[in-house]
Design an enzyme around this catalytic site. Sequence first.
Site, PDB file in Angstrom:
ATOM      1  N   GLY A 278      22.810   7.709   7.905  1.00 51.03           N
ATOM      2  CA  GLY A 278      23.753   7.093   8.696  1.00 51.03           C
ATOM      3  C   GLY A 278      23.192   7.214   9.960  1.00 51.03           C
ATOM      4  O   GLY A 278      22.074   7.368  10.186  1.00 51.03           O
TER       5      GLY A 278
ATOM      6  N   TYR B 208      17.240  -6.231   7.957  1.00 47.14           N
ATOM      7  CA  TYR B 208      16.855  -4.851   7.603  1.00 47.14           C
ATOM      8  C   TYR B 208      17.530  -4.379   6.564  1.00 47.14           C
ATOM      9  O   TYR B 208      16.907  -3.495   5.653  1.00 47.14           O
ATOM     10  CB  TYR B 208      17.507  -4.183   8.963  1.00 47.14           C
ATOM     11  CG  TYR B 208      17.471  -2.636   8.830  1.00 47.14           C
ATOM     12  CD1 TYR B 208      16.176  -1.982   9.064  1.00 47.14           C
ATOM     13  CD2 TYR B 208      18.625  -1.855   8.618  1.00 47.14           C
ATOM     14  CE1 TYR B 208      16.311  -0.557   9.138  1.00 47.14           C
ATOM     15  CE2 TYR B 208      18.516  -0.508   8.964  1.00 47.14           C
ATOM     16  CZ  TYR B 208      17.467   0.154   8.901  1.00 47.14           C
ATOM     17  OH  TYR B 208      17.476   1.504   9.137  1.00 47.14           O
TER      18      TYR B 208
ATOM     19  N   ILE C  65      21.838   8.137  13.545  1.00 49.02           N
ATOM     20  CA  ILE C  65      21.178   9.291  13.885  1.00 49.02           C
ATOM     21  C   ILE C  65      21.455   9.367  15.616  1.00 49.02           C
ATOM     22  O   ILE C  65      21.643   8.204  16.112  1.00 49.02           O
ATOM     23  CB  ILE C  65      20.007   9.335  13.678  1.00 49.02           C
ATOM     24  CG1 ILE C  65      19.672   9.339  12.094  1.00 49.02           C
ATOM     25  CG2 ILE C  65      19.053  10.791  14.184  1.00 49.02           C
ATOM     26  CD1 ILE C  65      20.065  10.357  11.258  1.00 49.02           C
TER      27      ILE C  65
HETATM   28  N1  LIG Z   1      17.961   5.970  13.845  1.00 48.50           N
HETATM   29  C1  LIG Z   1      19.116   5.858  13.095  1.00 48.50           C
HETATM   30  O1  LIG Z   1      20.213   5.876  13.249  1.00 48.50           O
HETATM   31  C2  LIG Z   1      18.620   5.519  11.457  1.00 48.50           C
HETATM   32  C3  LIG Z   1      19.714   5.063  10.835  1.00 48.50           C
HETATM   33  C4  LIG Z   1      19.706   4.727   9.121  1.00 48.50           C
HETATM   34  C5  LIG Z   1      18.190   4.768   8.848  1.00 48.50           C
HETATM   35  N2  LIG Z   1      17.196   5.245   9.777  1.00 48.50           N
HETATM   36  C6  LIG Z   1      15.783   5.180   9.345  1.00 48.50           C
HETATM   37  O2  LIG Z   1      15.195   6.183   9.613  1.00 48.50           O
HETATM   38  C7  LIG Z   1      13.854   5.858   9.922  1.00 48.50           C
HETATM   39  C8  LIG Z   1      13.260   6.338  11.110  1.00 48.50           C
HETATM   40  O3  LIG Z   1      14.168   5.927  12.292  1.00 48.50           O
HETATM   41  P1  LIG Z   1      13.998   6.067  13.625  1.00 48.50           P
HETATM   42  O4  LIG Z   1      15.197   5.780  14.462  1.00 48.50           O
HETATM   43  O5  LIG Z   1      13.510   7.461  13.933  1.00 48.50           O
HETATM   44  O6  LIG Z   1      12.883   5.089  14.127  1.00 48.50           O
HETATM   45  P2  LIG Z   1      11.961   4.878  15.338  1.00 48.50           P
HETATM   46  O7  LIG Z   1      11.724   3.588  15.573  1.00 48.50           O
HETATM   47  O8  LIG Z   1      12.643   5.809  16.398  1.00 48.50           O
HETATM   48  O9  LIG Z   1      10.572   5.446  15.236  1.00 48.50           O
HETATM   49  C9  LIG Z   1       9.829   5.130  14.037  1.00 48.50           C
HETATM   50  C10 LIG Z   1       8.621   5.424  14.481  1.00 48.50           C
HETATM   51  O10 LIG Z   1       7.624   4.442  13.435  1.00 48.50           O
HETATM   52  C11 LIG Z   1       6.668   4.085  14.152  1.00 48.50           C
HETATM   53  N3  LIG Z   1       6.040   2.663  13.334  1.00 48.50           N
HETATM   54  C12 LIG Z   1       6.798   1.595  13.444  1.00 48.50           C
HETATM   55  N4  LIG Z   1       6.012   0.757  12.845  1.00 48.50           N
HETATM   56  C13 LIG Z   1       5.027   1.494  12.265  1.00 48.50           C
HETATM   57  C14 LIG Z   1       3.851   1.086  11.398  1.00 48.50           C
HETATM   58  N5  LIG Z   1       3.746  -0.288  10.885  1.00 48.50           N
HETATM   59  N6  LIG Z   1       3.063   2.260  10.878  1.00 48.50           N
HETATM   60  C15 LIG Z   1       3.200   3.370  11.298  1.00 48.50           C
HETATM   61  N7  LIG Z   1       4.167   3.795  12.265  1.00 48.50           N
HETATM   62  C16 LIG Z   1       5.082   3.008  12.708  1.00 48.50           C
HETATM   63  C17 LIG Z   1       7.004   3.553  15.640  1.00 48.50           C
HETATM   64  O11 LIG Z   1       5.873   3.964  16.294  1.00 48.50           O
HETATM   65  C18 LIG Z   1       7.994   4.884  15.911  1.00 48.50           C
HETATM   66  O12 LIG Z   1       7.252   6.052  16.413  1.00 48.50           O
HETATM   67  C19 LIG Z   1      13.613   4.441   9.487  1.00 48.50           C
HETATM   68  O13 LIG Z   1      13.050   4.145   8.367  1.00 48.50           O
HETATM   69  C20 LIG Z   1      15.037   3.799   9.773  1.00 48.50           C
HETATM   70  O14 LIG Z   1      15.168   2.825   9.032  1.00 48.50           O
HETATM   71  C21 LIG Z   1      17.357   5.287  11.114  1.00 48.50           C
END
Ligand SMILES: NC(=O)c1ccc[n+]([C@@H]2O[C@H](COP(=O)([O-])OP(=O)(O)OC[C@H]3O[C@@H](n4cnc5c(N)ncnc54)[C@H](O)[C@@H]3O)[C@@H](O)[C@H]2O)c1
Length: 247
Positions: free
Chosen positions: A190, A159, A192
């Site tokens: 960071g 990742y 969430i």
């Molecule tokens: N949650 C955290 O703590 C955190 C930390 C660092 C970075 N991030 C980044 O933030 C972003 C969002 O994270 P999140 O926790 O909200 O993710 P999540 O998995 O809760 O939500 C992401 C959404 O993306 C959709 N998705 C997945 N693959 C897809 C595709 N191929 N095409 C279209 N949609 C697709 C999923 O259906 C989901 O609804 C990501 O890029 C993640 O890497 C999150």
Amino acid sequence: MFDLSGKVALVTGAGQHVGAGVALALAGQGARVAVNDVVAERAESTVAAVRSAGGVATLAVFDVTDGAAVGGGVRAIAEDLGPVDILVNNAGIPAGFRPRTFRELEPTDWARFVDLNLYGSLYCIRAVVDGMCDRRWGRIVQISSGAGQRGLAMGIALYGASKSAVEGFIRHLSQEVAGEGVTANSVALGTIDHVPPERLEQLARRVPVGRLGSPADVGAAVVFLASEEAAWLTGQTIQLSGGVVTT
Ligand SMILES: NC(=O)c1ccc[n+]([C@@H]2O[C@H](COP(=O)([O-])OP(=O)(O)OC[C@H]3O[C@@H](n4cnc5c(N)ncnc54)[C@H](O)[C@@H]3O)[C@@H](O)[C@H]2O)c1
């Protein structure tokens, strides 16, 4: 300041959590928002949330790892709302992701991370960047992670490496399009706050600000990067982590 009236935004993976918060924040500043997700019901719920808050949103259900589907989806958005001015590449965690160390993984396990975080972003950018350059205005925001720069013994090498790759791409892209009125930046998040409730307090203790981030925190940073006022800010990776990572 930060008025996005008249702009069209596409937010990928906006059916829940961070992406939904970003869609709501952009719509709250007046942007018309295309809500993408590969899961239709999730995208529908965010569209409903934006509309009930008084904003304008349309459904954009497609898989960002499918280049042809992205092209068709972006054409449909242009017919519905107009050409995309603001792209937020947020989809970035493949469904069913469970941390595993490099030694537990097969090289073939890496493909879907590269597909989502590198190809998914570049297909979306490819579909909108020519129009942005032609109109001499565009904002590209890549949602990344602190794991893109920091080594962590958490079983997330694949990742983190895919996030490093897309951050590198965004830096180069920013240089190529800077003269055309288009900016490109990454926001490295960071942790969430959509973690199991029993882990909230323990994780929050590691954050200097004293709490985990929220989708609204990410939305606020993206609104700024998407605004007219951020025209001189490009090629950066902004750490949005409550002070966990300093630069
Ligand atoms: N949650 C955290 O703590 C955190 C930390 C660092 C970075 N991030 C980044 O933030 C972003 C969002 O994270 P999140 O926790 O909200 O993710 P999540 O998995 O809760 O939500 C992401 C959404 O993306 C959709 N998705 C997945 N693959 C897809 C595709 N191929 N095409 C279209 N949609 C697709 C999923 O259906 C989901 O609804 C990501 O890029 C993640 O890497 C999150």
